[in-house]
Design a protein around this motif. Structure first.
Motif, PDB file in Angstrom:
ATOM      1  N   SER A  23       6.584  39.329 -48.586  1.00 33.73           N
ATOM      2  CA  SER A  23       7.878  38.794 -48.437  1.00 33.73           C
ATOM      3  C   SER A  23       8.675  38.832 -49.734  1.00 33.73           C
ATOM      4  N   VAL A  24       9.858  38.928 -49.666  1.00 32.36           N
ATOM      5  CA  VAL A  24      10.566  38.712 -50.968  1.00 32.36           C
ATOM      6  C   VAL A  24      11.120  37.443 -50.912  1.00 32.36           C
ATOM      7  N   LEU A  25      11.201  36.730 -52.113  1.00 30.94           N
ATOM      8  CA  LEU A  25      11.523  35.438 -52.097  1.00 30.94           C
ATOM      9  C   LEU A  25      12.763  35.505 -53.373  1.00 30.94           C
ATOM     10  N   SER A  26      13.745  34.572 -52.812  1.00 25.78           N
ATOM     11  CA  SER A  26      14.802  34.554 -53.911  1.00 25.78           C
ATOM     12  C   SER A  26      14.561  33.658 -55.038  1.00 25.78           C
ATOM     13  N   ILE A  27      15.317  33.907 -55.832  1.00 22.80           N
ATOM     14  CA  ILE A  27      15.006  33.139 -57.147  1.00 22.80           C
ATOM     15  C   ILE A  27      15.199  31.608 -56.958  1.00 22.80           C
ATOM     16  N   GLN A  28      16.295  31.220 -56.098  1.00 21.03           N
ATOM     17  CA  GLN A  28      16.358  29.878 -55.611  1.00 21.03           C
ATOM     18  C   GLN A  28      15.248  29.443 -54.681  1.00 21.03           C
ATOM     19  N   GLU A  29      14.663  30.288 -53.942  1.00 24.54           N
ATOM     20  CA  GLU A  29      13.598  29.458 -53.296  1.00 24.54           C
ATOM     21  C   GLU A  29      12.375  29.281 -54.366  1.00 24.54           C
ATOM     22  N   ILE A  30      11.928  30.100 -55.193  1.00 25.25           N
ATOM     23  CA  ILE A  30      11.067  30.077 -55.936  1.00 25.25           C
ATOM     24  C   ILE A  30      11.133  28.820 -56.892  1.00 25.25           C
ATOM     25  N   VAL A  54       5.225  41.269 -61.078  1.00 24.33           N
ATOM     26  CA  VAL A  54       6.434  41.308 -60.086  1.00 24.33           C
ATOM     27  C   VAL A  54       7.073  42.527 -59.902  1.00 24.33           C
ATOM     28  N   THR A  55       7.938  42.635 -58.931  1.00 25.57           N
ATOM     29  CA  THR A  55       8.996  43.606 -58.445  1.00 25.57           C
ATOM     30  C   THR A  55      10.108  42.950 -58.110  1.00 25.57           C
ATOM     31  N   SER A  56      11.253  43.373 -58.212  1.00 24.94           N
ATOM     32  CA  SER A  56      12.257  42.755 -57.689  1.00 24.94           C
ATOM     33  C   SER A  56      13.142  43.655 -56.693  1.00 24.94           C
ATOM     34  N   LYS A  57      14.136  43.160 -55.924  1.00 23.68           N
ATOM     35  CA  LYS A  57      14.949  43.594 -54.877  1.00 23.68           C
ATOM     36  C   LYS A  57      16.188  43.254 -55.034  1.00 23.68           C
ATOM     37  N   ARG A  58      17.216  43.961 -55.190  1.00 30.30           N
ATOM     38  CA  ARG A  58      18.504  43.611 -55.480  1.00 30.30           C
ATOM     39  C   ARG A  58      19.196  43.537 -54.057  1.00 30.30           C
ATOM     40  N   GLY A  59      20.314  42.752 -53.976  1.00 30.16           N
ATOM     41  CA  GLY A  59      21.063  42.674 -53.002  1.00 30.16           C
ATOM     42  C   GLY A  59      20.947  41.303 -52.220  1.00 30.16           C
ATOM     43  N   VAL A  60      21.820  41.015 -51.170  1.00 32.09           N
ATOM     44  CA  VAL A  60      22.033  39.783 -50.596  1.00 32.09           C
ATOM     45  C   VAL A  60      20.560  39.465 -50.058  1.00 32.09           C
ATOM     46  N   LYS A  61      19.582  40.151 -49.807  1.00 33.87           N
ATOM     47  CA  LYS A  61      18.093  39.611 -49.416  1.00 33.87           C
ATOM     48  C   LYS A  61      17.202  39.838 -50.420  1.00 33.87           C
ATOM     49  N   GLY A  62      18.041  39.849 -51.493  1.00 31.87           N
ATOM     50  CA  GLY A  62      17.123  40.148 -52.656  1.00 31.87           C
ATOM     51  C   GLY A  62      16.160  39.283 -53.277  1.00 31.87           C
ATOM     52  N   GLY A  63      15.455  39.330 -54.329  1.00 33.00           N
ATOM     53  CA  GLY A  63      14.426  38.550 -55.057  1.00 33.00           C
ATOM     54  C   GLY A  63      13.013  39.132 -55.595  1.00 33.00           C
ATOM     55  N   TYR A  64      12.148  38.532 -55.227  1.00 35.61           N
ATOM     56  CA  TYR A  64      11.041  38.965 -56.023  1.00 35.61           C
ATOM     57  C   TYR A  64       9.921  39.034 -55.144  1.00 35.61           C
ATOM     58  N   MET A  65       8.734  39.729 -55.441  1.00 36.81           N
ATOM     59  CA  MET A  65       7.469  39.845 -54.636  1.00 36.81           C
ATOM     60  C   MET A  65       6.417  40.273 -55.650  1.00 36.81           C
ATOM     61  N   LEU A  66       5.168  40.163 -55.401  1.00 40.49           N
ATOM     62  CA  LEU A  66       4.116  40.846 -56.227  1.00 40.49           C
ATOM     63  C   LEU A  66       4.350  42.129 -56.174  1.00 40.49           C
ATOM     64  N   HIS A  67       4.115  42.835 -57.494  1.00 41.94           N
ATOM     65  CA  HIS A  67       3.985  44.440 -57.674  1.00 41.94           C
ATOM     66  C   HIS A  67       2.534  44.860 -57.427  1.00 41.94           C
ATOM     67  N   LYS A  68       1.686  43.717 -57.582  1.00 38.41           N
ATOM     68  CA  LYS A  68       0.065  44.217 -57.720  1.00 38.41           C
ATOM     69  C   LYS A  68      -0.579  43.381 -56.764  1.00 38.41           C
ATOM     70  N   LYS A  69      -1.720  43.655 -56.202  1.00 38.63           N
ATOM     71  CA  LYS A  69      -2.562  42.825 -55.172  1.00 38.63           C
ATOM     72  C   LYS A  69      -2.935  41.461 -56.024  1.00 38.63           C
ATOM     73  N   ALA A  70      -3.078  40.614 -55.277  1.00 39.73           N
ATOM     74  CA  ALA A  70      -3.354  39.287 -56.078  1.00 39.73           C
ATOM     75  C   ALA A  70      -4.882  39.384 -56.641  1.00 39.73           C
ATOM     76  N   ALA A  71      -5.867  40.422 -55.896  1.00 40.26           N
ATOM     77  CA  ALA A  71      -7.186  40.718 -56.655  1.00 40.26           C
ATOM     78  C   ALA A  71      -7.120  41.449 -57.930  1.00 40.26           C
ATOM     79  N   GLU A  72      -5.975  42.106 -58.177  1.00 41.35           N
ATOM     80  CA  GLU A  72      -5.650  42.903 -59.164  1.00 41.35           C
ATOM     81  C   GLU A  72      -5.294  41.808 -60.469  1.00 41.35           C
TER      82      GLU A  72
END
Length: 151
Positions: A23-30, A54-72
């Motif tokens: 899921s993409v989480l907004s910076i406000q949610e984080i 982490v990686t980011s997604k732009r736009g209205v539904k943008g935010g952040y998500m992990l770029h790597k698997k948690a195990a990595e």
């Protein structure tokens, strides 16, 4: 070694993103869930993005998500990337060694080296997945921490 607020807040953000895997989480949610100001969080997430965690997604539904698997994602690597060497003293550092005029015959250096090695041992073997799965346990009656994995 001292973990600053930046290191702690980065780990909080990674845990939150790990718990929201996919899921993409907004910076406000984080910010709301980690209790870190948006301004400071922006700086931290930008660093985590540059380091590839982490990686980011732009736009209205943008935010952040992990770029790597948690195990990595190894905590030792994250802390080193953000905070620098794990050694409590520069004379005992492997990556940022600085000589000391009292080093020859120093009776403290073995202690600093043991502390460095112990911290590195735990952090390098602990992943974000270990935190997410609550695998960090303090053994009753023991003076050390164990990471319990089922595999």
């Amino acid at each position: 070694m001292k973990v600053s607020s930046k290191g702690e807040y980065a780990l909080r953000a990674l845990i939150l993103l790990g718990n929201s895997q996919g899921s993409v989480l907004s910076i406000q949610e984080i910010s709301d869930k980690t209790l870190v100001s948006i301004h400071y969080l922006e700086q931290i997430l930008l660093q985590l993005k540059k380091m590839g965690y982490v990686t980011s997604k732009r736009g209205v539904k943008g935010g952040y998500m992990l770029h790597k698997k948690a195990a990595e994602i190894h905590l030792g690597e994250v802390i080193r990337d953000l905070e620098g060497p794990l050694s409590p003293m520069a004379c005992a550092s492997i990556t940022k060694y600085e000589p000391c005029p009292l080093e020859e015959g120093c009776q403290l250096k073995p202690l600093w080296s043991l502390i460095r090695d112990t911290i590195a041992y735990v952090l390098e073997r602990t992943t974000l997945e270990d935190l997410l799965e609550n695998r960090i346990l303090l053994q009753k009656g023991e003076d050390f921490v164990v990471v319990k994995r089922t595999s």
